[in-house]
Design a protein around this motif. Structure first.
Motif, PDB file in Angstrom:
ATOM      1  N   ALA A  46       0.825  -1.207   0.000  1.00 56.52           N
ATOM      2  CA  ALA A  46       0.000   0.000   0.000  1.00 56.52           C
ATOM      3  C   ALA A  46       0.858   1.256   0.000  1.00 56.52           C
ATOM      4  N   ILE A  47       1.946   1.254   0.734  1.00 53.71           N
ATOM      5  CA  ILE A  47       2.824   2.424   0.758  1.00 53.71           C
ATOM      6  C   ILE A  47       3.563   2.568  -0.563  1.00 53.71           C
ATOM      7  N   MET A  48       3.971   1.444  -1.176  1.00 51.89           N
ATOM      8  CA  MET A  48       4.646   1.533  -2.478  1.00 51.89           C
ATOM      9  C   MET A  48       3.728   2.090  -3.550  1.00 51.89           C
ATOM     10  N   ILE A  49       2.430   1.859  -3.441  1.00 51.46           N
ATOM     11  CA  ILE A  49       1.481   2.378  -4.419  1.00 51.46           C
ATOM     12  C   ILE A  49       1.053   3.802  -4.056  1.00 51.46           C
ATOM     13  N   GLY A  50       0.781   4.047  -2.781  1.00 55.97           N
ATOM     14  CA  GLY A  50       0.234   5.333  -2.375  1.00 55.97           C
ATOM     15  C   GLY A  50       1.228   6.467  -2.284  1.00 55.97           C
ATOM     16  N   MET A  51       2.457   6.173  -1.894  1.00 56.40           N
ATOM     17  CA  MET A  51       3.444   7.235  -1.710  1.00 56.40           C
ATOM     18  C   MET A  51       3.746   8.022  -2.990  1.00 56.40           C
ATOM     19  N   PRO A  52       3.976   7.362  -4.130  1.00 55.85           N
ATOM     20  CA  PRO A  52       4.226   8.159  -5.348  1.00 55.85           C
ATOM     21  C   PRO A  52       3.028   8.995  -5.771  1.00 55.85           C
ATOM     22  N   ILE A  53       1.825   8.472  -5.551  1.00 50.37           N
ATOM     23  CA  ILE A  53       0.630   9.232  -5.923  1.00 50.37           C
ATOM     24  C   ILE A  53       0.538  10.500  -5.088  1.00 50.37           C
ATOM     25  N   ILE A  54       0.774  10.379  -3.798  1.00 50.39           N
ATOM     26  CA  ILE A  54       0.692  11.551  -2.921  1.00 50.39           C
ATOM     27  C   ILE A  54       1.802  12.545  -3.237  1.00 50.39           C
ATOM     28  N   ARG A  81      -4.990  15.187  -5.163  1.00 48.37           N
ATOM     29  CA  ARG A  81      -4.894  15.490  -3.731  1.00 48.37           C
ATOM     30  C   ARG A  81      -5.966  14.755  -2.936  1.00 48.37           C
ATOM     31  N   PHE A  82      -6.978  14.288  -3.631  1.00 45.34           N
ATOM     32  CA  PHE A  82      -7.996  13.464  -2.994  1.00 45.34           C
ATOM     33  C   PHE A  82      -7.399  12.133  -2.528  1.00 45.34           C
ATOM     34  N   SER A  83      -6.246  11.771  -3.111  1.00 43.48           N
ATOM     35  CA  SER A  83      -5.593  10.517  -2.729  1.00 43.48           C
ATOM     36  C   SER A  83      -5.112  10.548  -1.285  1.00 43.48           C
ATOM     37  N   MET A  84      -4.890  11.714  -0.716  1.00 46.81           N
ATOM     38  CA  MET A  84      -4.481  11.800   0.682  1.00 46.81           C
ATOM     39  C   MET A  84      -5.608  11.394   1.621  1.00 46.81           C
ATOM     40  N   VAL A  85      -6.830  11.399   1.117  1.00 44.18           N
ATOM     41  CA  VAL A  85      -7.960  10.924   1.903  1.00 44.18           C
ATOM     42  C   VAL A  85      -8.189   9.439   1.633  1.00 44.18           C
ATOM     43  N   ILE A  86      -7.983   9.025   0.410  1.00 46.66           N
ATOM     44  CA  ILE A  86      -8.246   7.643   0.010  1.00 46.66           C
ATOM     45  C   ILE A  86      -7.237   6.676   0.615  1.00 46.66           C
ATOM     46  N   LEU A  87      -5.952   7.022   0.651  1.00 46.78           N
ATOM     47  CA  LEU A  87      -4.930   6.105   1.143  1.00 46.78           C
ATOM     48  C   LEU A  87      -5.168   5.675   2.590  1.00 46.78           C
ATOM     49  N   PRO A  88      -5.466   6.568   3.533  1.00 54.36           N
ATOM     50  CA  PRO A  88      -5.768   6.086   4.894  1.00 54.36           C
ATOM     51  C   PRO A  88      -7.010   5.198   4.949  1.00 54.36           C
ATOM     52  N   VAL A  89      -7.999   5.463   4.100  1.00 52.32           N
ATOM     53  CA  VAL A  89      -9.192   4.619   4.065  1.00 52.32           C
ATOM     54  C   VAL A  89      -8.822   3.223   3.572  1.00 52.32           C
ATOM     55  N   VAL A  90      -7.994   3.147   2.532  1.00 52.23           N
ATOM     56  CA  VAL A  90      -7.557   1.849   2.009  1.00 52.23           C
ATOM     57  C   VAL A  90      -6.756   1.100   3.071  1.00 52.23           C
ATOM     58  N   LEU A  91      -5.884   1.799   3.780  1.00 52.05           N
ATOM     59  CA  LEU A  91      -5.112   1.157   4.840  1.00 52.05           C
ATOM     60  C   LEU A  91      -6.024   0.644   5.953  1.00 52.05           C
ATOM     61  N   PHE A  92      -7.038   1.393   6.301  1.00 48.52           N
ATOM     62  CA  PHE A  92      -7.964   0.967   7.349  1.00 48.52           C
ATOM     63  C   PHE A  92      -8.767  -0.253   6.913  1.00 48.52           C
ATOM     64  N   VAL A  93      -9.250  -0.257   5.684  1.00 47.79           N
ATOM     65  CA  VAL A  93     -10.018  -1.399   5.181  1.00 47.79           C
ATOM     66  C   VAL A  93      -9.125  -2.632   5.098  1.00 47.79           C
ATOM     67  N   PHE A 100       3.449  12.903  -6.078  1.00 45.50           N
ATOM     68  CA  PHE A 100       3.179  13.483  -7.389  1.00 45.50           C
ATOM     69  C   PHE A 100       2.085  14.533  -7.303  1.00 45.50           C
ATOM     70  N   SER A 101       1.066  14.265  -6.501  1.00 43.58           N
ATOM     71  CA  SER A 101      -0.027  15.231  -6.390  1.00 43.58           C
ATOM     72  C   SER A 101       0.412  16.493  -5.653  1.00 43.58           C
ATOM     73  N   LEU A 102       1.355  16.380  -4.734  1.00 41.89           N
ATOM     74  CA  LEU A 102       1.844  17.569  -4.035  1.00 41.89           C
ATOM     75  C   LEU A 102       2.776  18.417  -4.900  1.00 41.89           C
ATOM     76  N   LEU A 103       3.504  17.773  -5.797  1.00 34.10           N
ATOM     77  CA  LEU A 103       4.480  18.490  -6.617  1.00 34.10           C
ATOM     78  C   LEU A 103       3.890  19.058  -7.903  1.00 34.10           C
ATOM     79  N   THR A 104       2.704  18.615  -8.296  1.00 34.98           N
ATOM     80  CA  THR A 104       2.114  19.088  -9.553  1.00 34.98           C
ATOM     81  C   THR A 104       0.847  19.882  -9.262  1.00 34.98           C
TER      82      THR A 104
END
Length: 101
Positions: free
Chosen positions: A57-65, A77-89, A67-71
Motif C-alpha cells: 500500500a505504501i509503495m502504491i500510495g506514496m508516489p501518488i501523494i 490530492r484526494f488521494s491523501m484521503v483515500i490512502l488512509p481509508v484503504v489502509l484501514f479497510v 506526485f499530487s503535491l508536486l504538480t
C-alpha cells in the motif's frame, strides 16, 4: 523541478526497504530484535500478511501523494484521503476472522 529530483533520490532507498519488507516479511519484522531471542521466533501469518499489505500500500500510495503535491493536478490530492481509508479497510480485512485465510 528540483523538488521532484530530490523526492526521487530520497524515495529510492525507501523503495528498496519496502521491496525487501514485501519479499522477506519475516526478516523485516525481526530486524534489530533477533538478539532478544535464544531460538528462532515464529512470526504469525497475520503479522506477515499485515507487513506485506502495508508495504504494498505504501509503495502504491506514496508516489501518488508525492506526485499530487508536486504538480498542479488537484484531483490527485484526494488521494491523501483515500490512502488512509484503504489502509484501514486492509487492516480490517487482515484482522478479520483468520479462518477465512
Amino acid at each position: 523541478m528540483v523538488e521532484g529530483f530530490i523526492s526521487i533520490v530520497f524515495m529510492i532507498p525507501l523503495y528498496g526497504c519496502l521491496l525487501w519488507s514485501y519479499y522477506e516479511p519475516e526478516e523485516s519484522v525481526l530486524m534489530g530484535q533477533r538478539w532478544m531471542y535464544k531460538e528462532e521466533p515464529e512470526i504469525s501469518e497475520q503479522s506477515i500478511r499485515y507487513t506485506k499489505f502495508s508495504s504494498l500500500a505504501i509503495m502504491i500510495g506514496m508516489p501518488i501523494i508525492i506526485f499530487s503535491l508536486l504538480t498542479e493536478f488537484y484531483i490527485l490530492r484526494f488521494s491523501m484521503v483515500i490512502l488512509p481509508v484503504v489502509l484501514f479497510v486492509g487492516w480490517l480485512k487482515i484482522t478479520a476472522d483468520e479462518e477465512e485465510y
